[in-house]
Motif scaffolding. Structure first.
Motif, PDB file in Angstrom:
ATOM      1  N   SER A  45      48.801  45.534  39.232  1.00  0.00           N
ATOM      2  CA  SER A  45      48.930  46.635  40.170  1.00  0.00           C
ATOM      3  C   SER A  45      49.433  47.827  39.364  1.00  0.00           C
ATOM      4  O   SER A  45      50.456  47.739  38.674  1.00  0.00           O
ATOM      5  CB  SER A  45      49.906  46.295  41.295  1.00  0.00           C
ATOM      6  OG  SER A  45      49.657  47.144  42.394  1.00  0.00           O
ATOM      7  N   ASN A  46      48.691  48.914  39.412  1.00  0.00           N
ATOM      8  CA  ASN A  46      49.005  50.065  38.567  1.00  0.00           C
ATOM      9  C   ASN A  46      49.538  51.225  39.375  1.00  0.00           C
ATOM     10  O   ASN A  46      49.313  51.321  40.582  1.00  0.00           O
ATOM     11  CB  ASN A  46      47.736  50.506  37.825  1.00  0.00           C
ATOM     12  CG  ASN A  46      47.201  49.402  36.943  1.00  0.00           C
ATOM     13  OD1 ASN A  46      47.975  48.650  36.347  1.00  0.00           O
ATOM     14  ND2 ASN A  46      45.892  49.280  36.867  1.00  0.00           N
ATOM     15  N   PRO A  57      49.060  54.867  40.260  1.00  0.00           N
ATOM     16  CA  PRO A  57      47.958  55.828  40.151  1.00  0.00           C
ATOM     17  C   PRO A  57      48.406  57.202  39.627  1.00  0.00           C
ATOM     18  O   PRO A  57      47.575  58.016  39.252  1.00  0.00           O
ATOM     19  CB  PRO A  57      47.434  55.945  41.593  1.00  0.00           C
ATOM     20  CG  PRO A  57      48.557  55.522  42.453  1.00  0.00           C
ATOM     21  CD  PRO A  57      49.361  54.531  41.667  1.00  0.00           C
ATOM     22  N   ASP A  59      53.488  52.504  43.707  1.00  0.00           N
ATOM     23  CA  ASP A  59      52.300  51.651  43.784  1.00  0.00           C
ATOM     24  C   ASP A  59      51.101  52.382  44.389  1.00  0.00           C
ATOM     25  O   ASP A  59      49.960  52.127  44.014  1.00  0.00           O
ATOM     26  CB  ASP A  59      52.620  50.405  44.630  1.00  0.00           C
ATOM     27  CG  ASP A  59      51.668  49.256  44.338  1.00  0.00           C
ATOM     28  OD1 ASP A  59      51.049  49.255  43.251  1.00  0.00           O
ATOM     29  OD2 ASP A  59      51.544  48.355  45.178  1.00  0.00           O
ATOM     30  N   THR A  94      45.106  47.251  45.732  1.00  0.00           N
ATOM     31  CA  THR A  94      45.834  48.228  44.904  1.00  0.00           C
ATOM     32  C   THR A  94      47.275  48.441  45.380  1.00  0.00           C
ATOM     33  O   THR A  94      48.046  49.081  44.675  1.00  0.00           O
ATOM     34  CB  THR A  94      45.116  49.598  44.902  1.00  0.00           C
ATOM     35  OG1 THR A  94      44.929  50.015  46.262  1.00  0.00           O
ATOM     36  CG2 THR A  94      43.786  49.538  44.195  1.00  0.00           C
TER      37      THR A  94
HETATM   38 MG    MG Z   1      48.950  50.353  42.729  1.00  0.00          MG
END
Ligand code: MG
Ligand code: NAP
Length: 504
Positions: free
Chosen positions: A66-67, A69, A134, A213
């Motif tokens: 999970s990046n 953004p 997140d 995401t």
């Molecule tokens: Mg994320």
């Protein structure tokens, strides 16, 4: 604290040069220190599935990233569920329903919901930071809207749990059983609360899949459930992409499924469930009209239009993405809007002064970019302020298209980004006709000084919510849901509870 102030000042990056007038952009004038949590957020490096009250590793042993953004950095690893994990989650939910939750008196269930609401409030800042990192939304929104509103939904439904005899006056209500839920990435924690609180108050148990995401705050909410002592299996979270969503929706166990997401996926789910006796609610897309009449308080309306489309980067199903403005005031309103969007601060979502944060994913940024390019190609007049965007991360400038015609793609398709299409009208009937001329029907806004006109518009607009002289206002007591391709069923209020029970 003088020493600290001095130290902080010295670590600031050099001030950016001020752009030339008249394009004076507030966002380029000052740099602020990063929030302390940007460097050290309270996140685990790995989040497992939440099944039967425990965090458990996925059976397939796989995880995905999970990046953030805002800077494209990895935040944590999330368990990739397999269909076998979905089976385990439903088995736990079934046991919890039959063994504990379904037969527990409502007044006892209420205590858990109150506890969850309070624990969420206790950890509000931590949740707001996690949501912003997140998902990319500005911290002032997750802090002032998403987290307090999520807690409010648990409080509100806790209040109902011992008064369920009044949900359908004259009738008795009973829970449905196990419920399967799938939610999108635009309000990850709030959508959990919208879906879970009424289901639990009514005595159902749940298997929920967050969006790929934005799974972190759901899994943090699972920690709250553990701290609240919620019986194992009452809520189960399975994480992964669309296939796991499909496994949750198509599983034989749930008596009801609830979905929030795109109309496209909603239709796939409905096709899959056709012929079954499962109860369904669908909260799908939107293309709302924000309608401004010539007697409206214009400065107030401009703020409402800005809030309606740029709030949460336009990642809002009920966003006021079409502005219908009466022809006689169109030029004036457009000039005011252009002046106003030049002052919006676009950038680091963790900066509490940011108005427009990061677009949730590269995929979504590409979708917005493609639709805006289509809008330009169709000959619509584009206006964007020349604000600087951060070098890394997914960002999109606030955008206004004027002179848009009804047949244009940007007037018909949901862009789900900070893009406003401006159309004009002359008469009340034309405004109604244009506002309703869409496949969607989730929300609308009306700006006028006349009460009678507000009543007429709210009767004739085919939209689940009509805001008058305001926009994007929510309350747990107020039912929310769509007409036409925006879905069916309501969330919030007494009506929302009716969708989680059967009449006996
Ligand atoms: Mg994320
Ligand atoms: P989406 O693509 O429809 O995804 C929504 C959820 O469904 C995600 O968890 C997704 O998983 C999952 N999913 C994808 N394919 C699936 C399938 N075949 N079966 C079951 N689940 C599946 O929508 P989105 O792009 O995330 O969200 C934006 C859309 O949601 C917009 O259209 C917006 O208007 C709508 N929305 C509506 C409301 C409302 O209340 N009406 C509220 C918020 C958003 P992954 O993300 O992991 O792929």
């Amino acid at each position: 604290m003088p020493a600290l102030t001095a130290a902080k000042k010295s670590s600031r990056p050099a001030a950016r040069s001020v752009p030339h007038a008249p394009e004076l952009i507030f966002g380029d004038l000052w740099e602020f220190d990063p929030a302390p949590e940007t460097a050290e957020p309270k996140l685990k490096s790995r989040y497992d599935l939440f099944i039967n009250g425990q965090f458990v590793a996925p059976k397939g042993g796989k995880y995905f990233d999970s990046n953030n953004p805002a800077n494209e950095q990895k935040l944590a690893e999330i368990a990739l569920a397999s269909p076998a994990d979905v089976d385990a989650a439903y088995a736990a939910a079934q046991r919890a329903y039959e063994g504990v939750w379904g037969k527990m008196p409502g007044r006892e269930r209420a205590k858990y919901l109150f506890r969850i609401a309070r624990l969420l409030q206790d950890r509000a800042r931590e949740f707001a930071v996690a949501e912003t990192l997140d998902g990319g939304k500005p911290i002032k929104e997750s802090r002032d809207f998403d987290v307090p509103m999520a807690a409010a939904h648990f409080f509100y439904h806790a209040g109902w749990a011992d008064k369920l005899d009044y949900v359908a006056p004259g009738r008795r209500v009973a829970p449905l059983g196990v419920v399967g839920q799938v939610i999108p990435w635009n309000f990850p924690l709030l959508m959990c609360a919208w879906k879970l609180a009424p289901a639990l108050a009514m005595g159902n148990t749940v298997v929920l899949k967050p969006a790929e995401t934005t799974s972190i705050t759901a899994l943090k909410l699972a920690e709250v459930f553990q701290d609240a002592g919620l019986p194992p299996g009452v809520v189960n979270f399975v994480t992964g992409a669309g296939e796991i969503g499909a496994a949750v929706m198509n599983h034989p166990t749930p008596a009801k499924i609830a979905f929030t997401g795109s109309t496209e996926v909603g239709k796939i789910i409905m096709r899959g469930l056709a012929g079954t006796d499962k109860k369904m609610t669908m909260e799908l897309g939107g293309k709302a009209a924000n309608i401004v009449f010539d007697d409206a308080p214009l400065d107030q309306a401009v703020e409402g239009i800005i809030n309606g489309i740029f709030f949460n980067q336009g990642h809002v199903c009920c966003a006021g993405s079409r502005l219908l403005v009466q022809e006689s005031i169109a030029e004036k309103v457009l000039a005011k809007l252009k002046t106003r969007i030049r002052t919006l601060r676009v950038g680091d979502p963790m900066d509490k002064n940011t108005d427009i944060g990061a677009i949730n994913s590269r995929e979504q940024l590409d979708r917005i970019t493609a639709l805006v390019a289509a809008g330009v190609k169709e000959g619509n007049a584009l206006y964007q302020p020349s604000c600087k965007l951060p070098a890394k991360g997914f960002y999109f400038r606030p955008t206004i298209f004027s002179g848009v015609s009804m047949s244009s793609r940007i007037a018909r398709e949901e862009i789900f980004g900070p893009v406003l299409s401006v159309l004009t009208f002359r008469t009340v009937d034309e405004a109604i006709e244009k506002a309703n001329n869409t496949a969607y029907g989730l929300s609308a806004g009306v700006w006028t000084d006349k009460g009678s006109r507000i009543l007429k518009m709210s009767t004739e607009l085919k939209a689940g919510v009509v805001w008058a002289n305001t926009y994007n206002k929510f309350d747990p007591t107020s039912p929310f849901g769509g007409y036409k391709e925006s879905g069916f069923g309501r969330e919030g209020g007494r009506q929302g509870l009716l969708d989680y029970c059967k009449l006996v």
